[in-house]
Scaffold this motif. Structure first.
Motif, PDB file in Angstrom:
ATOM      1  N   GLY A   1       0.831  -1.192   0.000  1.00 42.95           N
ATOM      2  CA  GLY A   1       0.000   0.000   0.000  1.00 42.95           C
ATOM      3  C   GLY A   1       0.868   1.246   0.000  1.00 42.95           C
ATOM      4  N   SER A   2       1.919   1.212   0.781  1.00 38.01           N
ATOM      5  CA  SER A   2       2.859   2.336   0.861  1.00 38.01           C
ATOM      6  C   SER A   2       4.260   1.762   1.049  1.00 38.01           C
ATOM      7  CB  SER A   2       2.511   3.244   2.034  1.00 38.01           C
ATOM      8  OG  SER A   2       3.554   4.148   2.277  1.00 38.01           O
TER       9      SER A   2
ATOM     10  N   THR B   1       8.628   0.294   8.631  1.00 34.00           N
ATOM     11  CA  THR B   1       8.336  -0.885   9.443  1.00 34.00           C
ATOM     12  C   THR B   1       9.549  -1.802   9.513  1.00 34.00           C
ATOM     13  OG1 THR B   1       6.001  -0.765   8.850  1.00 34.00           O
ATOM     14  CG2 THR B   1       6.790  -2.864   9.708  1.00 34.00           C
ATOM     15  N   VAL B   2      10.194  -2.035   8.378  1.00 34.18           N
ATOM     16  CA  VAL B   2      11.390  -2.881   8.351  1.00 34.18           C
ATOM     17  C   VAL B   2      12.480  -2.271   9.224  1.00 34.18           C
ATOM     18  CG1 VAL B   2      13.267  -3.746   6.879  1.00 34.18           C
ATOM     19  CG2 VAL B   2      10.893  -3.900   6.094  1.00 34.18           C
ATOM     20  N   ALA B   3      12.715  -0.976   9.088  1.00 37.91           N
ATOM     21  CA  ALA B   3      13.746  -0.304   9.883  1.00 37.91           C
ATOM     22  C   ALA B   3      13.426  -0.371  11.372  1.00 37.91           C
ATOM     23  CB  ALA B   3      13.900   1.149   9.433  1.00 37.91           C
TER      24      ALA B   3
ATOM     25  N   ALA C   1       0.186   4.437  12.515  1.00 38.13           N
ATOM     26  CA  ALA C   1      -0.569   3.241  12.916  1.00 38.13           C
ATOM     27  C   ALA C   1      -0.107   2.022  12.130  1.00 38.13           C
ATOM     28  CB  ALA C   1      -2.063   3.481  12.721  1.00 38.13           C
ATOM     29  N   VAL C   2       0.138   2.192  10.846  1.00 36.97           N
ATOM     30  CA  VAL C   2       0.598   1.081  10.012  1.00 36.97           C
ATOM     31  C   VAL C   2       1.998   0.640  10.432  1.00 36.97           C
ATOM     32  CG1 VAL C   2       1.281   0.438   7.659  1.00 36.97           C
ATOM     33  CG2 VAL C   2      -0.854   1.670   8.031  1.00 36.97           C
TER      34      VAL C   2
ATOM     35  N   THR D   1      -3.871   1.048  16.274  1.00 39.65           N
ATOM     36  CA  THR D   1      -5.002   1.751  15.681  1.00 39.65           C
ATOM     37  C   THR D   1      -4.691   3.240  15.683  1.00 39.65           C
ATOM     38  OG1 THR D   1      -6.167   2.100  17.772  1.00 39.65           O
ATOM     39  CG2 THR D   1      -6.617   0.017  16.592  1.00 39.65           C
ATOM     40  N   GLU D   2      -5.388   3.987  14.848  1.00 43.96           N
ATOM     41  CA  GLU D   2      -5.169   5.431  14.818  1.00 43.96           C
ATOM     42  C   GLU D   2      -5.516   6.050  16.164  1.00 43.96           C
ATOM     43  OE1 GLU D   2      -6.297   7.826  11.358  1.00 43.96           O
ATOM     44  OE2 GLU D   2      -6.611   5.941  10.288  1.00 43.96           O
TER      45      GLU D   2
END
Length: 169
Positions: free
Chosen positions: A53-54, A61-63, A136-137, A142-143
């Protein structure tokens, strides 16, 4: 979906990845290694970029996961995030520069005292300028959790800053 380019879409994220890794590990060399490892992992997944998605959220996220894993492995101790790691605001005279430097050092110290989740959320929102949804992602929350944690983090830093400035400590 538009074709993604490593040079134009992924490589410009390296500074954000570095700041995130540095905020978690508090070690410049370790943060640089994490950025390199992140870029390698993202490159190895280049066939799957269109499915993300992004790509930026994926990279962050990986970092984040690599930094946390390395910190846990090293049983890292929290070290202060020094003000010389960031650009200080310009001031008109030496006194103002000194006051700004001391205030920045205090803010960094207060941020470093926050729980890890609040510290990461504050870094991503206030320093990196990420949206609540992106945070959040990246953090798998959650937001609403992001908003609540950010509010609490800001309140803690603000209150401690006011207390410290008011007492001259």
């Amino acid at each position: 979906m538009q074709e993604l380019s490593f040079r134009n879409d992924i490589l410009p994220l390296k500074d954000k990845l570095f700041r995130l890794a540095l905020r978690i590990t508090f070690d410049r060399a370790e943060a640089e290694d994490i950025v390199q490892e992140t870029l390698i992992r993202v490159w190895n997944k280049r066939d799957e970029w269109a499915q993300f998605g992004s790509v930026e959220a994926y990279c962050l996220t990986v970092a984040k996961n690599l930094a946390i894993d390395r910190s846990e492995r090293k049983d890292a101790h929290t070290v202060e995030f020094t003000p010389d790691m960031e650009q200080l605001a310009d001031a008109s005279n030496p006194y103002d520069k000194l006051v700004n430097k001391e205030r920045m050092a205090l803010i960094h110290r207060l941020m470093n005292e926050l729980p890890e989740k609040q510290r990461l959320i504050m870094q991503l929102r206030d320093v990196e300028g990420k949206s609540y949804k992106e945070i959040a992602v990246v953090l798998n929350l959650t937001e609403e959790q992001v908003k609540v944690n950010l509010f609490r983090a800001r309140q803690k830093v603000k209150q401690k800053f006011i207390d410290t400035e008011g007492y001259g400590l």
